[in-house]
Design an enzyme around this catalytic site. Structure first.
Site, short mmCIF file in Angstrom:
data_model
loop_
_atom_site.label_atom_id
_atom_site.label_comp_id
_atom_site.label_asym_id
_atom_site.label_seq_id
_atom_site.Cartn_x
_atom_site.Cartn_y
_atom_site.Cartn_z
N LYS A 1 0.84 -1.20 0.00
CA LYS A 1 0.00 0.00 0.00
C LYS A 1 0.87 1.25 0.00
O LYS A 1 0.59 2.22 -0.71
CB LYS A 1 -0.93 0.00 1.22
N GLN B 1 -4.97 -1.63 9.73
CA GLN B 1 -4.84 -2.95 9.11
C GLN B 1 -5.47 -4.02 10.01
O GLN B 1 -5.22 -4.06 11.21
CB GLN B 1 -3.35 -3.25 8.86
N ASP C 1 -11.42 2.83 4.17
CA ASP C 1 -11.64 1.40 4.17
C ASP C 1 -13.13 1.06 4.05
O ASP C 1 -13.50 -0.08 3.76
CB ASP C 1 -11.13 0.82 5.50
N1 LIG Z 1 -8.26 -2.59 7.18
C1 LIG Z 1 -7.89 -3.44 6.23
N2 LIG Z 1 -8.09 -3.11 4.94
C2 LIG Z 1 -7.71 -3.96 3.94
O1 LIG Z 1 -7.91 -3.64 2.76
C3 LIG Z 1 -7.10 -5.19 4.29
C4 LIG Z 1 -6.92 -5.49 5.65
N3 LIG Z 1 -7.32 -4.61 6.58
N4 LIG Z 1 -6.40 -6.67 6.02
C5 LIG Z 1 -5.96 -7.67 5.08
C6 LIG Z 1 -6.65 -7.54 3.75
C7 LIG Z 1 -5.88 -8.15 2.61
N5 LIG Z 1 -5.51 -7.06 1.75
C8 LIG Z 1 -4.67 -7.18 0.64
C9 LIG Z 1 -4.02 -6.11 0.08
C10 LIG Z 1 -3.14 -6.28 -0.98
C11 LIG Z 1 -2.91 -7.52 -1.52
C12 LIG Z 1 -1.95 -7.68 -2.65
O2 LIG Z 1 -1.18 -6.79 -2.95
N6 LIG Z 1 -1.94 -8.82 -3.33
C13 LIG Z 1 -1.04 -9.08 -4.44
C14 LIG Z 1 0.26 -9.74 -3.99
C15 LIG Z 1 0.05 -11.00 -3.18
C16 LIG Z 1 1.35 -11.63 -2.72
O3 LIG Z 1 1.89 -12.44 -3.46
O4 LIG Z 1 1.82 -11.31 -1.59
C17 LIG Z 1 -1.78 -9.95 -5.46
O5 LIG Z 1 -2.79 -10.58 -5.08
O6 LIG Z 1 -1.39 -9.97 -6.60
C18 LIG Z 1 -3.56 -8.59 -0.97
C19 LIG Z 1 -4.44 -8.42 0.09
C20 LIG Z 1 -6.00 -5.91 2.24
N7 LIG Z 1 -6.68 -6.12 3.36
#
Ligand SMILES: Nc1nc(=O)c2c([nH]1)NC[C@@H]1CN(c3ccc(C(=O)N[C@@H](CCC(=O)O)C(=O)O)cc3)C=[N+]21
Ligand SMILES: [Mg+2]
Length: 344
Positions: free
Chosen positions: A104, A148, A171
């Site tokens: 992020k 988070q 969020d």
């Molecule tokens: N308050 C809050 N808001 C959220 O938006 C929130 C949270 N908590 N807790 C956890 C989840 C999960 N989440 C992700 C963000 C980015 C990827 C991301 O960048 N994924 C990439 C890379 C994955 C990798 O290989 O590590 C992809 O899917 O291509 C995934 C999951 C946001 N979340």
């Protein structure tokens, strides 16, 4: 005027489908208009073997959105002297959370959003976290605040989400924003990023939602529940299946659209899927992989190898919903800064 852009996806990851994708840019940050024309796959791909599903390329859609945000942010800076700011608070040392927060922060930098990061120890008191939220609430350079999740178990998630002022709740998880999402005729200030990213992908790939059977797998506050509400706002007929559902495959088998946020690797098998269904896989489940430098790789909730032979379109993991979640967070932050400073 935002210039018309053409993106040619000449070779998708499965090599089977070419699509010409013309984008008219972001007119209303909450509604992007896109036209996609699907060119029939080359005949060699359809000879003998089954044509596999179109890959819904979340990564490139997210990049497209971020490119437009970069332009928009520099305009805001030049015309109004406003630079959007996002505060991210991370409590504890979960490796996955740290990695998402890192993604992020990098994304903020790449589009020109100021990011402010606070990392608190696992055993931090709830009062200390509340104090940080309160100071970001009062900080005029911050337009979005994200705590988070998940939080350590000694903290009360509801208290924490309640403490973020709704004008900065990028969020979309404040109870008032969720409450508005649930009521017709009321508009939330922000939509939750992951469900919003899922719907955005369906729109960008011209998937009809109105009147379709949509099944959401999982009922979490952060994905499943708001995804079901959003799909209903799009006039889908929505079923939610979860860990206590008996024979979930009988329900998913009826689905024209599945949004899966179960958190169980490869749970959705080919036999669960109606031929031609559109599959949005929110799952990001680490599985051990000694060939990967990290020692693990991410897989979705949907068994991709089986599903891609049955579905008409599917999001990959990684490269599907994950990057869209981040793009929607950036978009929400820009929307917030515009609203707070009245710049348009
Ligand atoms: N308050 C809050 N808001 C959220 O938006 C929130 C949270 N908590 N807790 C956890 C989840 C999960 N989440 C992700 C963000 C980015 C990827 C991301 O960048 N994924 C990439 C890379 C994955 C990798 O290989 O590590 C992809 O899917 O291509 C995934 C999951 C946001 N979340
Ligand atoms: Mg569940």
């Amino acid at each position: 005027m935002i210039p018309l852009r053409l993106l040619l996806f000449s070779k998708l990851p499965n090599g089977a489908v070419r699509s010409i994708y013309s984008n008219f840019g972001i007119q209303n940050p909450n509604l992007t208009t896109t036209i996609i024309t699907h060119v029939p796959p080359p005949s060699s791909a359809s000879m003998g073997t089954k044509v596999s599903a179109m890959v819904i390329d979340g990564k490139s859609v997210a990049e497209d959105i971020q490119d437009k945000l970069t332009v928009e942010i520099s305009r805001m800076k030049n015309k109004f002297g406003v630079v959007p700011g996002l505060a991210v608070i991370l409590v504890g040392d979960r490796k996955d959370s740290a990695s998402y927060v890192h993604n992020k922060k990098e994304a903020c930098e790449s589009v020109g959003i100021n990011s402010y990061e606070v990392c608190l120890p696992q055993d931090c008191r709830e009062e200390e976290l509340l104090m940080h939220i309160s100071s970001f609430n009062d900080d005029p350079s911050v337009h979005g605040i994200l705590v988070q999740l998940p939080l350590p178990s000694h903290m009360n998630e509801r208290n924490i989400l309640n403490a973020v002022c709704i004008e900065k709740d990028v969020d979309g998880l404040h109870p008032l924003n969720i409450g508005r999402l649930a009521m017709s005729g009321r508009e939330p200030l922000f939509l939750p990023c992951t469900p919003k990213g899922c719907i955005e992908l369906l729109h960008r790939y011209n998937v009809d939602i109105k009147g379709k059977n949509a099944v959401v797998i999982g009922r979490s506050n952060i994905v499943g529940m708001p995804a079901a509400l959003l799909l209903q706002r799009e006039d889908a007929s929505v079923s939610v299946v979860h860990s206590r559902t008996k024979n979930p495959e009988e329900i998913t088998k009826q689905a024209d659209i599945i949004i899966s946020a179960a958190g169980k690797p490869n749970m959705v098998r080919g036999s669960w899927i109606k031929p031609g269904a559109v599959l949005i896989d929110v799952g990001i489940n680490p599985v051990e992989d000694s060939t990967d430098p990290r020692g693990y790789r991410m897989v979705g909730d949907i068994c991709y190898e089986e599903a891609c032979k049955i579905a008409s379109a599917i999001t990959p993991v990684p490269g599907g919903v994950g990057p869209m979640t981040i793009a929607m967070l950036l978009l929400n932050t820009v929307t917030s800064a515009k609203r707070i400073h009245n710049c348009n």
